[in-house]
Design a protein around this motif. Sequence first.
Motif: not given
Length: 667
Positions: A106-112, A392-396, A398-402, A515-522
């Motif tokens: 039931g997930l539209e999109d997986v955000t980690v 993390r600010d920059l990645i934020a 990225f995230r909102v743009s996606l 982003i997903a990769e960097a999140t799961i394994d910095p």
Amino acid sequence: MLDTVTADLDDAQREAVDHDAGPLVIAAGAGTGKTRTLTARVARLIDSGVAPEEILLLTFTRRAAAAMTSRAAALCANPAVTQRMWSGTFHAVAHRIVAEYSQHLGLEDVTVLDPGDVTDLLDLLREEHGLTGTQQRLPTSQTLADICSRAVNTGVPTRKVMADQFPWCLEHADRINELLKAYVTRKRDRGLLDFDDLLIYWRALLADPLVGDRLRARWNWVLVDEYQDVNQIQVDIVRLLRPDGSGLTVVGDDAQAVYGFRGATAEHLLRLHEDLGGSTLVRLTRNFRSSQQILDLANVVRPGELRLDLVADRGPCGPLPVHVQCANADDEARQVADAVLAAHQDGMDLRDQAVLFRTGTHSNQLEIELRVRGVPFHKYGGIGYLETAHVRDLIAAFRVSLNPIDEISWYRLLTRHRALGKVSARVLAARLVEGTDHGDIVAEAPPKARTALANTLDLIRAAAATRIPAVQVEACLKAVEPLLRQHYVDWPRRAADVDGVARAAAGQRDLRSFIAEATIDPTSVSGDWAKKPHLDEDHLTLSTIHAAKGLEWRSVHLLRASDGALPSDMALSTAEGLAEEQRLFYVATTRARDRLTIYSPMRLPVHPTSLHSRHVLAKPSRFLTDKVLKAMESTLSPGVQAPASAGASGGSVAPTVAVPDLGELFG
DNA sequence: GTCTGCGCTTTTTTT
DNA sequence: AAGCGCAGAC
């Protein structure tokens, strides 16, 4: 005919490699060729006709996964096919599977959510619940996240977790539980997954009758590295993958279990045989890494039920391990730097030497010393670039743009604007998530914030409009840079990091997976833009003991073998805590091939997070028993004999030069 | 509502 | 020591 796969193996290793499909447990002491054996088994399977995609190799770090894949490839008749094998950390594989079956969940999109996002979300919820008042000062969100994760990973109710591990939180138990419930609900509502959720969702997919069967059919061979470090959820996953244990291989060593704090216990390794109703046990005890002198020490230290006394393949060679008593942390840093440079002079590359320690802060003094002396080094463990606020600010951005409904990232980004505090940011983030027109958002913002906010939203919209990573990154960087410039007083120090991440991201094929990769394994990403050492340049390794697991160096220096540091004074209250510290000590000593030097400062900073705090007396680590010391050569650092010259030792020193009193200037 | 300065608490290891 | 949350001043 020469068998290239098992040519270099001894009998025990070969038995493991050639074992059939029955469940197999390999008890492998430190340095006994565990990786070699596991990779040879993979190569053997592939060469015998098993399709690579039927093989799942699970590890705890990406580094281990990458090493195993490339080593298996080197052994295979056809190296290229190993690329088709499934190999990765539990979390990375879980992410892949959860993304593939997101519809079923039931997930539209997986955000980690990374750990920082988790605390941000908890902070947000805390405000919403009005739990920020004076009367009821709750523990930090960081602590709340720890409690939650521990409960989830062990299946123990939060109240008991608090009673056992966080007693000072008990008085707030009700409010904490209320908040954590809200946290879980919010995650579910928004399709957000934290690290623990990745595993939980994977387990749920495996437990589903329909999807579970499909997933089980996918992998006939499952190999798990470092099984002493699995927690209950991971055990469930493994058992659901191979219910009867066929095709299952696990490798582990109970003496190297060091992840109890995240719910792991070596019991899972020790009991697997019973749980499966039988399995084959292969014991690897011949050590190919260390000198006999080092192993003599390690065998004395070794705890655990599996009696894996190690026998040195190399025999006696090299010097005895050395114990150095130092005056204090600064003296320790000087001794280590001296020793490292002396060995370097004698021809030992820096890359063959490492300095290990219990916590990231223990290397503070040494890092200064190394910088002063111009010794290049790279530090593993502790806080990485990706966890720093500005990155993390920059990645934020990225995230909102996606994903325009990523409320946490919007909130973070908005609070970087002048004149937007917690309250406005919370309201505006909610409006953005509703899909409110950007023009209206700007109109609702406080007047002083409007110009900057309009600029940010324009650029984010531009970033969202393209799928080309370089363009997307460029727009996000342009949005974020002016905000950060005025937000951080020490912006110049931070700018390089932000640029580095932007450059790394711009070079990717797909920003979302970056982003997903960097999140799961910095750590997978951080090496690329390390501004300090170009990793091909010869450099010294500084590492937490945890991050050094599975690695080896010719010479190892172990810092802070003093009570309160190793063992950490935070672990002293429980027997399990202390036992885990002892295993860490064991892991540290077994990283050394030729030389092991252990340092015990006699005075330590009370507060380890700072450089110049007051020092107090410390005893040598309780792990340095008489028996252990007998296997070592003991020395006193010159700084101990001449404490007056030892620098900031805290005591006052009789002056030999009169310092002028400038008092008259201020009369 | 936001910003600034003050006092209190915290204090490890990682995916 | 430092980072965080709180209270008071804009």
